[in-house]
Design a protein around this motif. Structure first.
Motif, PDB file in Angstrom:
ATOM      1  N   LYS A   1       0.822  -1.202   0.000  1.00 62.50           N
ATOM      2  CA  LYS A   1       0.000   0.000   0.000  1.00 62.50           C
ATOM      3  C   LYS A   1       0.860   1.259   0.000  1.00 62.50           C
ATOM      4  O   LYS A   1       0.554   2.244  -0.687  1.00 62.50           O
ATOM      5  CB  LYS A   1      -0.921  -0.005   1.222  1.00 62.50           C
ATOM      6  N   SER A   2       1.958   1.243   0.750  1.00 62.30           N
ATOM      7  CA  SER A   2       2.812   2.424   0.887  1.00 62.30           C
ATOM      8  C   SER A   2       3.633   2.681  -0.371  1.00 62.30           C
ATOM      9  O   SER A   2       3.894   3.840  -0.719  1.00 62.30           O
ATOM     10  CB  SER A   2       3.744   2.261   2.088  1.00 62.30           C
ATOM     11  N   TYR A   3       4.063   1.621  -1.061  1.00 65.34           N
ATOM     12  CA  TYR A   3       5.036   1.796  -2.141  1.00 65.34           C
ATOM     13  C   TYR A   3       4.536   1.380  -3.518  1.00 65.34           C
ATOM     14  O   TYR A   3       5.302   1.431  -4.482  1.00 65.34           O
ATOM     15  CB  TYR A   3       6.303   0.997  -1.815  1.00 65.34           C
ATOM     16  N   LYS A   4       3.277   0.970  -3.645  1.00 70.09           N
ATOM     17  CA  LYS A   4       2.829   0.429  -4.926  1.00 70.09           C
ATOM     18  C   LYS A   4       2.930   1.442  -6.057  1.00 70.09           C
ATOM     19  O   LYS A   4       3.355   1.100  -7.171  1.00 70.09           O
ATOM     20  CB  LYS A   4       1.407  -0.119  -4.812  1.00 70.09           C
ATOM     21  N   ASP A   5       2.553   2.696  -5.807  1.00 74.23           N
ATOM     22  CA  ASP A   5       2.597   3.711  -6.871  1.00 74.23           C
ATOM     23  C   ASP A   5       4.031   4.029  -7.268  1.00 74.23           C
ATOM     24  O   ASP A   5       4.365   4.097  -8.465  1.00 74.23           O
ATOM     25  CB  ASP A   5       1.880   4.982  -6.416  1.00 74.23           C
ATOM     26  N   LEU A   6       4.891   4.223  -6.268  1.00 73.57           N
ATOM     27  CA  LEU A   6       6.291   4.526  -6.545  1.00 73.57           C
ATOM     28  C   LEU A   6       6.977   3.339  -7.231  1.00 73.57           C
ATOM     29  O   LEU A   6       7.775   3.518  -8.171  1.00 73.57           O
ATOM     30  CB  LEU A   6       7.012   4.859  -5.231  1.00 73.57           C
ATOM     31  N   PHE A   7       6.653   2.139  -6.782  1.00 70.82           N
ATOM     32  CA  PHE A   7       7.231   0.930  -7.365  1.00 70.82           C
ATOM     33  C   PHE A   7       6.848   0.803  -8.836  1.00 70.82           C
ATOM     34  O   PHE A   7       7.698   0.542  -9.699  1.00 70.82           O
ATOM     35  CB  PHE A   7       6.745  -0.288  -6.574  1.00 70.82           C
ATOM     36  N   GLU A   8       5.561   0.977  -9.131  1.00 72.28           N
ATOM     37  CA  GLU A   8       5.095   0.849 -10.517  1.00 72.28           C
ATOM     38  C   GLU A   8       5.662   1.939 -11.401  1.00 72.28           C
ATOM     39  O   GLU A   8       6.011   1.693 -12.560  1.00 72.28           O
ATOM     40  CB  GLU A   8       3.567   0.862 -10.556  1.00 72.28           C
ATOM     41  N   LYS A   9       5.792   3.144 -10.845  1.00 75.58           N
ATOM     42  CA  LYS A   9       6.332   4.252 -11.623  1.00 75.58           C
ATOM     43  C   LYS A   9       7.790   3.995 -11.994  1.00 75.58           C
ATOM     44  O   LYS A   9       8.233   4.293 -13.108  1.00 75.58           O
ATOM     45  CB  LYS A   9       6.207   5.547 -10.827  1.00 75.58           C
ATOM     46  N   LYS A  10       8.547   3.441 -11.063  1.00 73.38           N
ATOM     47  CA  LYS A  10       9.975   3.213 -11.307  1.00 73.38           C
ATOM     48  C   LYS A  10      10.228   1.979 -12.145  1.00 73.38           C
ATOM     49  O   LYS A  10      11.087   1.981 -13.043  1.00 73.38           O
ATOM     50  CB  LYS A  10      10.719   3.090  -9.973  1.00 73.38           C
ATOM     51  N   HIS A  11       9.514   0.898 -11.881  1.00 76.73           N
ATOM     52  CA  HIS A  11       9.835  -0.379 -12.517  1.00 76.73           C
ATOM     53  C   HIS A  11       8.867  -0.773 -13.625  1.00 76.73           C
ATOM     54  O   HIS A  11       9.117  -1.744 -14.344  1.00 76.73           O
ATOM     55  CB  HIS A  11       9.866  -1.486 -11.460  1.00 76.73           C
ATOM     56  N   GLY A  12       7.750  -0.074 -13.757  1.00 77.65           N
ATOM     57  CA  GLY A  12       6.816  -0.384 -14.832  1.00 77.65           C
ATOM     58  C   GLY A  12       6.025  -1.652 -14.614  1.00 77.65           C
ATOM     59  O   GLY A  12       5.498  -2.237 -15.564  1.00 77.65           O
ATOM     60  N   VAL A  13       5.919  -2.124 -13.372  1.00 80.43           N
ATOM     61  CA  VAL A  13       5.169  -3.324 -13.061  1.00 80.43           C
ATOM     62  C   VAL A  13       4.592  -3.175 -11.661  1.00 80.43           C
ATOM     63  O   VAL A  13       5.184  -2.495 -10.807  1.00 80.43           O
ATOM     64  CB  VAL A  13       6.080  -4.579 -13.146  1.00 80.43           C
ATOM     65  N   LYS A  14       3.436  -3.781 -11.431  1.00 79.54           N
ATOM     66  CA  LYS A  14       2.812  -3.671 -10.117  1.00 79.54           C
ATOM     67  C   LYS A  14       3.525  -4.553  -9.098  1.00 79.54           C
ATOM     68  O   LYS A  14       4.072  -5.601  -9.434  1.00 79.54           O
ATOM     69  CB  LYS A  14       1.338  -4.062 -10.204  1.00 79.54           C
ATOM     70  N   LEU A  15       3.518  -4.120  -7.856  1.00 86.51           N
ATOM     71  CA  LEU A  15       4.105  -4.891  -6.767  1.00 86.51           C
ATOM     72  C   LEU A  15       3.062  -5.880  -6.266  1.00 86.51           C
ATOM     73  O   LEU A  15       2.035  -5.493  -5.704  1.00 86.51           O
ATOM     74  CB  LEU A  15       4.543  -3.958  -5.630  1.00 86.51           C
ATOM     75  N   GLY A  16       3.315  -7.169  -6.475  1.00 82.83           N
ATOM     76  CA  GLY A  16       2.372  -8.199  -6.071  1.00 82.83           C
ATOM     77  C   GLY A  16       2.851  -8.955  -4.847  1.00 82.83           C
ATOM     78  O   GLY A  16       3.904  -8.660  -4.274  1.00 82.83           O
ATOM     79  N   PHE A  17       2.068  -9.959  -4.462  1.00 77.85           N
ATOM     80  CA  PHE A  17       2.435 -10.773  -3.311  1.00 77.85           C
ATOM     81  C   PHE A  17       3.509 -11.809  -3.657  1.00 77.85           C
ATOM     82  O   PHE A  17       4.327 -12.186  -2.818  1.00 77.85           O
ATOM     83  CB  PHE A  17       1.199 -11.516  -2.772  1.00 77.85           C
ATOM     84  N   MET A  18       3.487 -12.282  -4.897  1.00 80.35           N
ATOM     85  CA  MET A  18       4.319 -13.434  -5.242  1.00 80.35           C
ATOM     86  C   MET A  18       5.802 -13.170  -5.045  1.00 80.35           C
ATOM     87  O   MET A  18       6.550 -14.059  -4.625  1.00 80.35           O
ATOM     88  CB  MET A  18       4.055 -13.858  -6.680  1.00 80.35           C
TER      89      MET A  18
ATOM     90  N   ASP B   1      17.262 -16.338  -6.588  1.00 77.16           N
ATOM     91  CA  ASP B   1      17.932 -15.699  -5.445  1.00 77.16           C
ATOM     92  C   ASP B   1      18.732 -14.477  -5.865  1.00 77.16           C
ATOM     93  O   ASP B   1      19.081 -13.639  -5.027  1.00 77.16           O
ATOM     94  CB  ASP B   1      18.848 -16.697  -4.729  1.00 77.16           C
ATOM     95  N   HIS B   2      19.029 -14.348  -7.150  1.00 81.53           N
ATOM     96  CA  HIS B   2      19.766 -13.187  -7.648  1.00 81.53           C
ATOM     97  C   HIS B   2      18.839 -12.130  -8.253  1.00 81.53           C
ATOM     98  O   HIS B   2      19.314 -11.119  -8.772  1.00 81.53           O
ATOM     99  CB  HIS B   2      20.793 -13.614  -8.694  1.00 81.53           C
ATOM    100  N   MET B   3      17.536 -12.363  -8.197  1.00 79.18           N
ATOM    101  CA  MET B   3      16.580 -11.435  -8.796  1.00 79.18           C
ATOM    102  C   MET B   3      16.034 -10.469  -7.742  1.00 79.18           C
ATOM    103  O   MET B   3      15.872 -10.838  -6.576  1.00 79.18           O
ATOM    104  CB  MET B   3      15.421 -12.204  -9.438  1.00 79.18           C
ATOM    105  N   SER B   4      15.736  -9.244  -8.169  1.00 81.12           N
ATOM    106  CA  SER B   4      15.095  -8.266  -7.294  1.00 81.12           C
ATOM    107  C   SER B   4      13.595  -8.528  -7.265  1.00 81.12           C
ATOM    108  O   SER B   4      13.063  -9.323  -8.059  1.00 81.12           O
ATOM    109  CB  SER B   4      15.365  -6.850  -7.802  1.00 81.12           C
ATOM    110  N   LEU B   5      12.885  -7.838  -6.357  1.00 79.82           N
ATOM    111  CA  LEU B   5      11.429  -7.949  -6.330  1.00 79.82           C
ATOM    112  C   LEU B   5      10.839  -7.536  -7.676  1.00 79.82           C
ATOM    113  O   LEU B   5       9.925  -8.176  -8.196  1.00 79.82           O
ATOM    114  CB  LEU B   5      10.848  -7.097  -5.214  1.00 79.82           C
ATOM    115  N   ALA B   6      11.379  -6.462  -8.257  1.00 80.36           N
ATOM    116  CA  ALA B   6      10.874  -5.981  -9.549  1.00 80.36           C
ATOM    117  C   ALA B   6      11.152  -7.002 -10.646  1.00 80.36           C
ATOM    118  O   ALA B   6      10.311  -7.256 -11.515  1.00 80.36           O
ATOM    119  CB  ALA B   6      11.515  -4.636  -9.899  1.00 80.36           C
TER     120      ALA B   6
END
Length: 540
Positions: free
Chosen positions: A353-370, A423-428
């Motif tokens: 909730k806190s970072y979803k907009d900033l995350f999507e703006k920077k990485h071009g993808v929504k922040l999900g649970f997976m 293990d070498h991948m970021s959340l994005a």
């Protein structure tokens, strides 16, 4: 001198049996020409010649068991055989020359064929990936007489693992269809013929060439008539071809299994080339209990029951058949057990909730649970390596890499693409890969190598509303995590009853390798990492 060695045969396959040599010592071979057939527990493969020359030495005989990279024989490069064929001596050698060029010919060229047609080009069933040896014809996307451009999809194939479209190798007119929709073909079989450059006006020639099949001569050169699709045709006396399997030529590997265990070869359906029984078929029959009856033959299978007016019979797709077979094999072979826990999703939901907009703006993808679950599982796998391992015979193979399979539901069934080195991948990076896999899975565009080799699997039944389930292992993996729906439930926190967004977690594991303590520890670590994501940042 060039050595012929056993190639890599797929994950967990370490040895093979020499099925048959397709060439003998002294024969001239061309580069990439099949020269020896190997049989493993899973598949039959042909080993191509690594260079052109003469097969000067065979070091591994038919029936021998050889390991990976073992020496099979030697080729003397540049040498010629004792009796090289003359290119223009007679019709027979002319046919051989055409055979080496891979051109389909049926004797003399039909006078009625238009000069504008150019040469006939075969549409070949492509290799569909490791361990895949055959496919079903889904549908032809064009019909005889239609003009196609090079690389246009002309026919769809359905394998055990995915659907794929076969493109036109050249531009021209589809002259002949050799494998009808619904038939089963092997890798390398001819699916159809395209008259290169033809404009669609030569359909009568195509019809004539179709009729030429009655002459009894194969028009497929290069592999010979044995490479044509092998339907389960009716033999004399009304018995199927498979019923005569006892009398067919068996290569040493399956023959040894059949004889040692007194199996009934007539009940074994061969999956090798031309319907031949492979070692894998024999071993599968052994597990199914296809032993010979002491006196009388096994009873014939009962006829399909008659359907009512409100019922419909539909053949299972190869993908669905494979899903059913693999899930049943998993239940039959693993000592499967499931342990449960629940997780408070407050911290993860607050972060989204806190970072979803900033995350999507920077990485071009929504922040999900997976992505959170992938990271939480990897941290737990590092602490409990048994869950990231697999059993191979009497050995345990520990994986020092973390390739996480993500189950994706499609209209045709469940597929599990794999996040390599997660293990070498970021959340994005994880979220982007999952979105890409999901999109292509629903379109049927996933590649087979993208669905192989996972070390652990995550499946999310919560997107369909599941409250709790016991997921089935994706063999040969030893663990699979089941996610479920999030719902507000009353829980006790610091002595007070509060409402929290809770999710049930289920870990199914192979009890042969993972003890109860390890399974519970793994699931507790996943729970702790999700309830306090800072543990992941601090590597706690």
């Amino acid at each position: 001198m060039t050595e012929i060695r056993v190639p890599t045969l797929g994950e967990s396959v370490t040895e093979a049996t020499i099925g048959q040599w397709l060439k003998k010592e002294g024969d001239t071979v061309k580069a990439d020409e099949p020269i020896v057939e190997l049989e493993t527990d899973k598949v039959s493969v042909e080993v191509p010649a690594p260079a052109a020359g003469v097969l000067s030495k065979i070091t591994a005989k038919e029936g021998d068991t050889v390991e990976l990279n073992a020496l099979l024989g030697e080729i003397e490069e540049g040498a010629s055989g004792e009796k090289p064929p003359a290119a223009s001596k007679d019709k027979k050698t002319n046919g051989a020359a055409a055979k080496s060029e891979g051109v389909a010919k049926g004797g003399a060229k039909d006078d009625s064929t238009s000069a504008s047609e150019g040469k006939d080009v075969e549409i070949i069933a492509p290799s569909s990936g490791e361990s895949v040896t055959e496919a079903d014809i889904g549908e032809w996307l064009v019909k005889v007489g239609d003009y196609v451009n090079q690389d246009d999809p002309v026919v769809s194939l359905e394998t055990d693992k995915a659907s794929m479209d076969v493109p036109a190798p050249v531009s021209g007119t589809l002259k002949e269809i050799k494998a009808e929709a619904g038939s089963t073909v092997a890798v390398g079989d001819v699916l159809g013929i395209i008259a290169e450059g033809a404009d669609g006006s030569s359909k009568s020639s195509a019809d004539k060439s179709s009729g030429d099949k009655s002459s009894g001569e194969s028009k497929i050169q290069g592999q010979g008539p044995a490479n044509a699709p092998t339907p389960r045709a009716e033999a004399s006396g009304g018995e199927s071809v498979a019923a005569g399997a006892d009398d067919q030529k068996l290569s040493p590997a399956p023959r040894r299994v059949i004889e040692e265990h007194n199996l009934d070869a007539s009940r074994i359906e061969g999956t090798g080339k031309d319907g031949r029984i492979t070692k894998g078929d024999a071993l599968a029959a052994l597990e199914s209990g296809y032993s010979k009856p002491s006196q009388s033959k096994a009873p014939a299978p009962s006829a399909p029951r008659e359907l009512g007016d409100r019922e419909e019979r539909v053949k299972m797709s190869r993908l669905r058949q494979t899903i059913a077979r693999r899930l049943k094999e998993s239940q039959d072979s693993a000592a499967m057990l499931t342990t449960f826990n629940d997780v408070d999703m407050t911290a993860v939901m607050d972060a989204r909730k806190s970072y979803k907009d900033l995350f999507e703006k920077k990485h071009g993808v929504k922040l999900g649970f997976m992505s959170f679950f992938v990271k939480a599982c990897i941290a737990a796998l590092k602490e409990v390596p048994d869950v990231n391992a697999e059993i191979d015979g009497t050995d345990i193979i520990y994986k020092n890499h973390y390739d996480i399979g993500i189950a994706v539901g499609t209209e045709k069934g469940l597929v599990v693409p794999v996040l390599r080195d997660a293990d070498h991948m970021s959340l994005a990076g994880i979220e982007k890969q999952i979105v890409d896999y999901g999109t292509r899975a629903r379109k049927g565009d996933l590649k087979l190598d993208e669905m192989q080799g996972g070390t652990f699997t995550i499946t999310n039944g919560g997107i369909y509303g599941s409250l709790m389930s016991t997921p089935i292992l994706n063999m040969p993996q030893s663990g699979i995590l089941g996610m479920h729906r999030i719902e507000d439930r009353p829980v006790v926190v610091d002595g007070e009853i509060v409402i929290r967004p809770m999710m049930y977690l289920a870990l199914s594991y192979d009890h042969r390798i993972v003890d109860g303590k390890g399974a519970v520890t793994f699931l507790v670590r996943v729970k702790e990492n999700l309830e306090d994501p800072q543990r992941l940042l601090l590597d706690l």
